[in-house]
Design a protein around this motif. Sequence first.
Motif, PDB file in Angstrom:
ATOM      1  N   ASP A  44       0.847  -1.192   0.000  1.00  0.00           N
ATOM      2  CA  ASP A  44       0.000   0.000   0.000  1.00  0.00           C
ATOM      3  C   ASP A  44       0.887   1.248   0.000  1.00  0.00           C
ATOM      4  N   PRO A  45       0.816   2.075  -1.029  1.00  0.00           N
ATOM      5  CA  PRO A  45       1.674   3.269  -1.096  1.00  0.00           C
ATOM      6  C   PRO A  45       1.402   4.260   0.028  1.00  0.00           C
ATOM      7  N   ARG A  46       0.237   4.161   0.664  1.00  0.00           N
ATOM      8  CA  ARG A  46      -0.077   5.093   1.750  1.00  0.00           C
ATOM      9  C   ARG A  46       0.816   4.878   2.971  1.00  0.00           C
ATOM     10  N   ARG A  54      -1.250   3.572   9.685  1.00  0.00           N
ATOM     11  CA  ARG A  54      -1.871   2.246   9.762  1.00  0.00           C
ATOM     12  C   ARG A  54      -2.072   1.872  11.229  1.00  0.00           C
ATOM     13  N   VAL A  55      -3.291   1.545  11.594  1.00  0.00           N
ATOM     14  CA  VAL A  55      -3.645   1.240  12.983  1.00  0.00           C
ATOM     15  C   VAL A  55      -2.929  -0.012  13.447  1.00  0.00           C
ATOM     16  N   LYS A  56      -2.336   0.071  14.645  1.00  0.00           N
ATOM     17  CA  LYS A  56      -1.658  -1.065  15.256  1.00  0.00           C
ATOM     18  C   LYS A  56      -2.455  -1.568  16.455  1.00  0.00           C
ATOM     19  N   ARG A  57      -2.138  -2.777  16.872  1.00  0.00           N
ATOM     20  CA  ARG A  57      -2.834  -3.360  18.016  1.00  0.00           C
ATOM     21  C   ARG A  57      -2.622  -2.488  19.256  1.00  0.00           C
ATOM     22  N   GLY A  58      -3.697  -2.199  19.975  1.00  0.00           N
ATOM     23  CA  GLY A  58      -3.608  -1.393  21.184  1.00  0.00           C
ATOM     24  C   GLY A  58      -3.823   0.095  20.953  1.00  0.00           C
ATOM     25  N   ASP A  59      -3.912   0.527  19.687  1.00  0.00           N
ATOM     26  CA  ASP A  59      -4.125   1.946  19.399  1.00  0.00           C
ATOM     27  C   ASP A  59      -5.530   2.385  19.782  1.00  0.00           C
ATOM     28  N   THR A  60      -5.660   3.641  20.151  1.00  0.00           N
ATOM     29  CA  THR A  60      -6.966   4.286  20.290  1.00  0.00           C
ATOM     30  C   THR A  60      -6.936   5.525  19.414  1.00  0.00           C
ATOM     31  N   LEU A  61      -8.091   5.998  19.029  1.00  0.00           N
ATOM     32  CA  LEU A  61      -8.140   7.164  18.158  1.00  0.00           C
ATOM     33  C   LEU A  61      -7.547   8.383  18.852  1.00  0.00           C
ATOM     34  N   LEU A  62      -7.742   8.491  20.159  1.00  0.00           N
ATOM     35  CA  LEU A  62      -7.170   9.608  20.905  1.00  0.00           C
ATOM     36  C   LEU A  62      -5.642   9.572  20.868  1.00  0.00           C
ATOM     37  N   ARG A  63      -5.073   8.402  21.099  1.00  0.00           N
ATOM     38  CA  ARG A  63      -3.618   8.291  21.106  1.00  0.00           C
ATOM     39  C   ARG A  63      -3.049   8.627  19.732  1.00  0.00           C
ATOM     40  N   ALA A  77     -13.697  13.341  11.189  1.00  0.00           N
ATOM     41  CA  ALA A  77     -14.229  13.957   9.972  1.00  0.00           C
ATOM     42  C   ALA A  77     -13.439  13.538   8.741  1.00  0.00           C
ATOM     43  N   TRP A  78     -12.108  13.561   8.831  1.00  0.00           N
ATOM     44  CA  TRP A  78     -11.273  13.245   7.667  1.00  0.00           C
ATOM     45  C   TRP A  78     -11.446  11.807   7.207  1.00  0.00           C
ATOM     46  N   GLN A  91      -6.179  -0.852   9.680  1.00  0.00           N
ATOM     47  CA  GLN A  91      -7.003   0.174   9.053  1.00  0.00           C
ATOM     48  C   GLN A  91      -6.150   1.414   8.784  1.00  0.00           C
ATOM     49  N   MET A  92      -6.300   2.016   7.616  1.00  0.00           N
ATOM     50  CA  MET A  92      -5.547   3.214   7.265  1.00  0.00           C
ATOM     51  C   MET A  92      -6.364   4.444   7.645  1.00  0.00           C
ATOM     52  N   LEU A  93      -5.733   5.351   8.377  1.00  0.00           N
ATOM     53  CA  LEU A  93      -6.397   6.576   8.797  1.00  0.00           C
ATOM     54  C   LEU A  93      -5.639   7.792   8.283  1.00  0.00           C
TER      55      LEU A  93
END
Length: 304
Positions: A44-46, A54-63, A77-78, A91-93
């Motif tokens: 994935d070029p992103r 890219r979301v890793k295990r243990g991540d939260t959106l706040l962190r 929103a984005w 998941q890619m954010l």
Amino acid sequence: MIKKSKLLLCSITLAALLSGCGTTGVQAPVVERQPSTSNAAANDPRDRDPAFYRVKRGDTLLRIALEHGQNYRDLVAWNDLSNPNDIKVDQMLRVLPPTGDTGGAQTSAVIMPPVTEVRPAAPVVPKKTGPRGEKRAYSDATLAELRADGGADAKPAVAPAPAPVVATAAAAAAPAAQVAGDDKISWMWPSEGKVIGTFDEGKNKGVDIAGKAGQQVVAAGAGTVMYAGSGIRGYGNLVIVKHSNSLLSAYAHNRSILVKEKQTVNKGQAIAEMGDSDADRVKLHFEIRQQGKPVDPTKFLPNR
């Protein structure tokens, strides 16, 4: 006699056919095919684009938001997230504003449970030798999870807001926070006192300033209060001020908090009272983070 011969011949033929069907042949190999997701993710070029994470295990959106110096609401929103508390591994954010979008982090605040009770300043919080187990780590960003849990159990003591305190004459003349570029931000020390802990990226993400319980803590620069609460492990009663799209400052271990989220503050304005919440002594732990990463505050603060 002829009929018996024909019957015998048919029986022999049928037996031969049955014997052929019962013979064990070589079976086709069974291949377990691995999902192609990992290969696609690896290509994935992103992953090479700093605008994505890219979301890793243990991540939260706040962190994730804090680590990239962004506001939790902007990431929602984005990425068009219908449920901010449900993000998946791999998941890619998007963590930087889309082209042409400057982001709303300067004026919007992280959503936290509303404050339903305002109490007068409480006495000094008993000293603690370690962080509370139920709180989340602050690796520069833990807030979506707090929202999902309804906030931390501990509520910071909120003192009645005094008249704005100005530390210097220059601060008095400063207008309300109008953040432009990072180089235009004027900084000052957040409190008087001896520096008892210096910046060490591996051990100390900021500086520690000794003082007395109840001593004023002021905003080191003009900005908007991004967070005010006690839900991040190891920081006690914490205030985070957003100064620009890439710079924020954090003020930890306070006895009480004098400001609210979304509030605009001036350089030198009192925002908290020094204390020892989640600390072994009365002190102010002060951090400056650039694009979510801790940097040496003394590179921004004036000489003392």
